[in-house]
Design a protein around this motif. Structure first.
Motif, PDB file in Angstrom:
ATOM      1  N   LEU A 273     -10.799  53.212   8.774  1.00  0.00           N
ATOM      2  CA  LEU A 273     -11.155  51.818   8.526  1.00  0.00           C
ATOM      3  C   LEU A 273     -11.674  51.614   7.100  1.00  0.00           C
ATOM      4  O   LEU A 273     -12.328  52.487   6.525  1.00  0.00           O
ATOM      5  CB  LEU A 273     -12.225  51.350   9.506  1.00  0.00           C
ATOM      6  CG  LEU A 273     -11.886  51.360  11.000  1.00  0.00           C
ATOM      7  CD1 LEU A 273     -13.064  50.817  11.788  1.00  0.00           C
ATOM      8  CD2 LEU A 273     -10.636  50.555  11.282  1.00  0.00           C
ATOM      9  N   PHE A 274     -11.395  50.430   6.565  1.00  0.00           N
ATOM     10  CA  PHE A 274     -11.940  50.000   5.275  1.00  0.00           C
ATOM     11  C   PHE A 274     -12.567  48.625   5.459  1.00  0.00           C
ATOM     12  O   PHE A 274     -12.033  47.784   6.194  1.00  0.00           O
ATOM     13  CB  PHE A 274     -10.837  49.902   4.220  1.00  0.00           C
ATOM     14  CG  PHE A 274     -10.249  51.225   3.826  1.00  0.00           C
ATOM     15  CD1 PHE A 274     -10.693  51.895   2.691  1.00  0.00           C
ATOM     16  CD2 PHE A 274      -9.248  51.819   4.594  1.00  0.00           C
ATOM     17  CE1 PHE A 274     -10.159  53.123   2.329  1.00  0.00           C
ATOM     18  CE2 PHE A 274      -8.699  53.045   4.245  1.00  0.00           C
ATOM     19  CZ  PHE A 274      -9.163  53.698   3.105  1.00  0.00           C
ATOM     20  N   LEU A 275     -13.691  48.388   4.795  1.00  0.00           N
ATOM     21  CA  LEU A 275     -14.345  47.083   4.847  1.00  0.00           C
ATOM     22  C   LEU A 275     -13.774  46.194   3.756  1.00  0.00           C
ATOM     23  O   LEU A 275     -13.791  46.560   2.575  1.00  0.00           O
ATOM     24  CB  LEU A 275     -15.855  47.239   4.667  1.00  0.00           C
ATOM     25  CG  LEU A 275     -16.684  45.959   4.778  1.00  0.00           C
ATOM     26  CD1 LEU A 275     -16.618  45.389   6.192  1.00  0.00           C
ATOM     27  CD2 LEU A 275     -18.144  46.218   4.380  1.00  0.00           C
ATOM     28  N   ILE A 276     -13.262  45.028   4.147  1.00  0.00           N
ATOM     29  CA  ILE A 276     -12.645  44.105   3.197  1.00  0.00           C
ATOM     30  C   ILE A 276     -13.588  42.979   2.805  1.00  0.00           C
ATOM     31  O   ILE A 276     -13.628  42.554   1.651  1.00  0.00           O
ATOM     32  CB  ILE A 276     -11.349  43.510   3.785  1.00  0.00           C
ATOM     33  CG1 ILE A 276     -10.336  44.620   4.006  1.00  0.00           C
ATOM     34  CG2 ILE A 276     -10.757  42.439   2.874  1.00  0.00           C
ATOM     35  CD1 ILE A 276      -9.944  45.362   2.743  1.00  0.00           C
ATOM     36  N   ALA A 277     -14.374  42.469   3.759  1.00  0.00           N
ATOM     37  CA  ALA A 277     -15.261  41.339   3.456  1.00  0.00           C
ATOM     38  C   ALA A 277     -16.281  41.175   4.572  1.00  0.00           C
ATOM     39  O   ALA A 277     -16.134  41.745   5.662  1.00  0.00           O
ATOM     40  CB  ALA A 277     -14.452  40.049   3.288  1.00  0.00           C
ATOM     41  N   ARG A 278     -17.298  40.383   4.271  1.00  0.00           N
ATOM     42  CA  ARG A 278     -18.290  39.969   5.261  1.00  0.00           C
ATOM     43  C   ARG A 278     -18.425  38.458   5.152  1.00  0.00           C
ATOM     44  O   ARG A 278     -18.380  37.895   4.051  1.00  0.00           O
ATOM     45  CB  ARG A 278     -19.629  40.654   4.987  1.00  0.00           C
ATOM     46  CG  ARG A 278     -20.755  40.225   5.911  1.00  0.00           C
ATOM     47  CD  ARG A 278     -22.056  40.905   5.508  1.00  0.00           C
ATOM     48  NE  ARG A 278     -23.184  40.444   6.315  1.00  0.00           N
ATOM     49  CZ  ARG A 278     -24.449  40.807   6.105  1.00  0.00           C
ATOM     50  NH1 ARG A 278     -24.740  41.639   5.116  1.00  0.00           N
ATOM     51  NH2 ARG A 278     -25.407  40.336   6.872  1.00  0.00           N
ATOM     52  N   ALA A 279     -18.593  37.777   6.272  1.00  0.00           N
ATOM     53  CA  ALA A 279     -18.721  36.320   6.258  1.00  0.00           C
ATOM     54  C   ALA A 279     -19.628  35.866   7.389  1.00  0.00           C
ATOM     55  O   ALA A 279     -19.580  36.420   8.492  1.00  0.00           O
ATOM     56  CB  ALA A 279     -17.353  35.655   6.388  1.00  0.00           C
ATOM     57  N   ILE A 280     -20.442  34.864   7.114  1.00  0.00           N
ATOM     58  CA  ILE A 280     -21.336  34.292   8.122  1.00  0.00           C
ATOM     59  C   ILE A 280     -20.930  32.854   8.401  1.00  0.00           C
ATOM     60  O   ILE A 280     -20.751  32.049   7.477  1.00  0.00           O
ATOM     61  CB  ILE A 280     -22.806  34.350   7.662  1.00  0.00           C
ATOM     62  CG1 ILE A 280     -23.269  35.809   7.562  1.00  0.00           C
ATOM     63  CG2 ILE A 280     -23.701  33.588   8.623  1.00  0.00           C
ATOM     64  CD1 ILE A 280     -24.727  35.975   7.199  1.00  0.00           C
ATOM     65  N   THR A 281     -20.770  32.530   9.673  1.00  0.00           N
ATOM     66  CA  THR A 281     -20.453  31.163  10.082  1.00  0.00           C
ATOM     67  C   THR A 281     -21.563  30.217   9.608  1.00  0.00           C
ATOM     68  O   THR A 281     -22.746  30.538   9.745  1.00  0.00           O
ATOM     69  CB  THR A 281     -20.339  31.076  11.613  1.00  0.00           C
ATOM     70  OG1 THR A 281     -19.474  32.111  12.068  1.00  0.00           O
ATOM     71  CG2 THR A 281     -19.804  29.719  12.041  1.00  0.00           C
ATOM     72  N   PRO A 282     -21.220  29.054   9.061  1.00  0.00           N
ATOM     73  CA  PRO A 282     -22.251  28.123   8.587  1.00  0.00           C
ATOM     74  C   PRO A 282     -23.194  27.686   9.701  1.00  0.00           C
ATOM     75  O   PRO A 282     -22.822  27.662  10.879  1.00  0.00           O
ATOM     76  CB  PRO A 282     -21.438  26.928   8.074  1.00  0.00           C
ATOM     77  CG  PRO A 282     -20.090  27.484   7.768  1.00  0.00           C
ATOM     78  CD  PRO A 282     -19.860  28.562   8.785  1.00  0.00           C
ATOM     79  N   PRO A 283     -24.435  27.328   9.363  1.00  0.00           N
ATOM     80  CA  PRO A 283     -25.379  26.815  10.364  1.00  0.00           C
ATOM     81  C   PRO A 283     -24.853  25.534  11.002  1.00  0.00           C
ATOM     82  O   PRO A 283     -24.028  24.820  10.427  1.00  0.00           O
ATOM     83  CB  PRO A 283     -26.646  26.532   9.544  1.00  0.00           C
ATOM     84  CG  PRO A 283     -26.507  27.367   8.317  1.00  0.00           C
ATOM     85  CD  PRO A 283     -25.037  27.422   8.025  1.00  0.00           C
ATOM     86  N   GLY A 284     -25.329  25.262  12.225  1.00  0.00           N
ATOM     87  CA  GLY A 284     -24.960  24.029  12.893  1.00  0.00           C
ATOM     88  C   GLY A 284     -23.723  24.118  13.753  1.00  0.00           C
ATOM     89  O   GLY A 284     -23.301  23.119  14.334  1.00  0.00           O
ATOM     90  N   ARG A 285     -23.114  25.299  13.831  1.00  0.00           N
ATOM     91  CA  ARG A 285     -21.912  25.451  14.641  1.00  0.00           C
ATOM     92  C   ARG A 285     -22.265  25.916  16.056  1.00  0.00           C
ATOM     93  O   ARG A 285     -23.316  26.497  16.286  1.00  0.00           O
ATOM     94  CB  ARG A 285     -20.957  26.459  13.995  1.00  0.00           C
ATOM     95  CG  ARG A 285     -20.500  26.030  12.595  1.00  0.00           C
ATOM     96  CD  ARG A 285     -19.791  24.681  12.644  1.00  0.00           C
ATOM     97  NE  ARG A 285     -19.497  24.166  11.321  1.00  0.00           N
ATOM     98  CZ  ARG A 285     -18.395  24.455  10.640  1.00  0.00           C
ATOM     99  NH1 ARG A 285     -17.498  25.264  11.165  1.00  0.00           N
ATOM    100  NH2 ARG A 285     -18.197  23.925   9.449  1.00  0.00           N
ATOM    101  N   VAL A 286     -21.346  25.659  16.983  1.00  0.00           N
ATOM    102  CA  VAL A 286     -21.563  26.043  18.371  1.00  0.00           C
ATOM    103  C   VAL A 286     -21.734  27.553  18.478  1.00  0.00           C
ATOM    104  O   VAL A 286     -22.617  28.049  19.183  1.00  0.00           O
ATOM    105  CB  VAL A 286     -20.379  25.585  19.248  1.00  0.00           C
ATOM    106  CG1 VAL A 286     -20.606  26.010  20.693  1.00  0.00           C
ATOM    107  CG2 VAL A 286     -20.197  24.084  19.154  1.00  0.00           C
ATOM    108  N   ARG A 287     -20.895  28.292  17.775  1.00  0.00           N
ATOM    109  CA  ARG A 287     -20.964  29.751  17.759  1.00  0.00           C
ATOM    110  C   ARG A 287     -21.093  30.214  16.319  1.00  0.00           C
ATOM    111  O   ARG A 287     -20.356  29.761  15.455  1.00  0.00           O
ATOM    112  CB  ARG A 287     -19.706  30.358  18.399  1.00  0.00           C
ATOM    113  CG  ARG A 287     -19.642  30.166  19.900  1.00  0.00           C
ATOM    114  CD  ARG A 287     -18.289  30.624  20.433  1.00  0.00           C
ATOM    115  NE  ARG A 287     -18.250  30.599  21.890  1.00  0.00           N
ATOM    116  CZ  ARG A 287     -18.086  29.516  22.617  1.00  0.00           C
ATOM    117  NH1 ARG A 287     -17.936  28.344  22.006  1.00  0.00           N
ATOM    118  NH2 ARG A 287     -18.069  29.555  23.934  1.00  0.00           N
ATOM    119  N   ARG A 288     -22.028  31.136  16.108  1.00  0.00           N
ATOM    120  CA  ARG A 288     -22.227  31.675  14.757  1.00  0.00           C
ATOM    121  C   ARG A 288     -22.073  33.193  14.787  1.00  0.00           C
ATOM    122  O   ARG A 288     -22.620  33.849  15.667  1.00  0.00           O
ATOM    123  CB  ARG A 288     -23.606  31.298  14.205  1.00  0.00           C
ATOM    124  CG  ARG A 288     -23.824  29.795  14.036  1.00  0.00           C
ATOM    125  CD  ARG A 288     -25.044  29.553  13.170  1.00  0.00           C
ATOM    126  NE  ARG A 288     -24.804  29.961  11.799  1.00  0.00           N
ATOM    127  CZ  ARG A 288     -25.730  30.446  10.976  1.00  0.00           C
ATOM    128  NH1 ARG A 288     -26.963  30.636  11.418  1.00  0.00           N
ATOM    129  NH2 ARG A 288     -25.430  30.778   9.736  1.00  0.00           N
TER     130      ARG A 288
END
Length: 245
Positions: A144-159
């Motif tokens: 495996l290789f790590l390509i990116a990290r991302a966080i869902t914006p606040p205020g969403r049903v699922r984060r």
């Protein structure tokens, strides 16, 4: 850099209370046997709650058992180093769990299992790991290789606080038949060339990650020492940073 998001991106109102994002992992499988790399995508069922009918990569949240499942080989030290970068800080055991979760989700959703036959006997694994036992394999996160990290914006049903991994198609060791069908979470699987039309329907954030993968692939073999971007919401837009130790 900062780019404004479409107001109707997920058709989800932005009035939900703050929710701490759950750790999650996504796996992008790549076939580089042809002139243009291909990635494996799935189409989600129209009746699922999250991203119905969307073209996606397999992935989901980390399970408590992901850190305890035996593996054929440890995650590479350089991969662990990348996973430990950024904030909030995580432990090496959590880094391992994220990598293992990416393999589990891919096997559960697509039937494609990244594994290797260990030197000794394979323990009897149950639940989502049973296909590995059936094939006399253990999950193998070493490719495996790590390509990116991302966080869902606040205020969403699922984060979700998602780590996007990639692996070469040659690391697929076993295929479970019948996982993808008309009533499953993924109703179709297809290998598509980077830059092709089906990928235009990806979630906007996932498209950003795929762009990063395309850049990495264009420079030759994947390497752990490449910069890993981190996407997060800021001021109504999307900020791209580089993960630092």
């Amino acid at each position: 850099m900062s780019e404004r998001e479409p107001k109707n991106e997920d058709k989800e109102p932005d009035h939900f209370p703050y929710r701490r994002p759950a750790d999650a992992a996504t796996l992008i499988l790549v076939d580089r046997s042809g002139a243009i790399p291909k990635v494996l995508v799935g189409k989600r069922h129209d009746k699922v709650v999250f991203q119905p009918g969307k073209i996606v990569f397999p992935g989901g949240r980390v399970d408590p058992a992901d850190n305890r499942v035996p593996v054929a080989a440890p995650i590479p030290a350089a991969l662990e180093k990348n996973l430990l970068k950024g904030s909030p800080k995580i432990t090496p055991s959590r880094a391992r769990a994220l990598a293992v979760a990416a393999i589990r989700e891919a096997c559960e959703e697509t039937g494609l299992c990244l594994g290797k036959k260990p030197a000794g006997p394979v323990p009897a694994l149950s639940g989502p790991w049973k296909p590995f036992t059936d094939a006399n394999l253990l999950p193998d996160p070493s490719g495996l290789f790590l390509i990116a990290r991302a966080i869902t914006p606040p205020g969403r049903v699922r984060r979700f606080d998602t780590r996007f991994f990639t692996a070469d198609a040659s690391t697929i060791a076993h295929r479970v038949e019948g996982v993808v069908h008309a009533d499953a979470e993924l109703v179709e699987l297809v290998w598509v060339e980077l830059g092709s039309k089906p990928l235009a329907d990806l979630h906007r954030m996932t498209q950003k990650v795929l762009d990063e993968l395309g850049k990495r692939l264009s420079t030759g073999p994947l390497r752990h020492d490449a910069e890993v971007p981190f996407f997060r919401a800021e001021g109504g837009g999307m900020r791209r940073d580089i993960l630092r130790a």
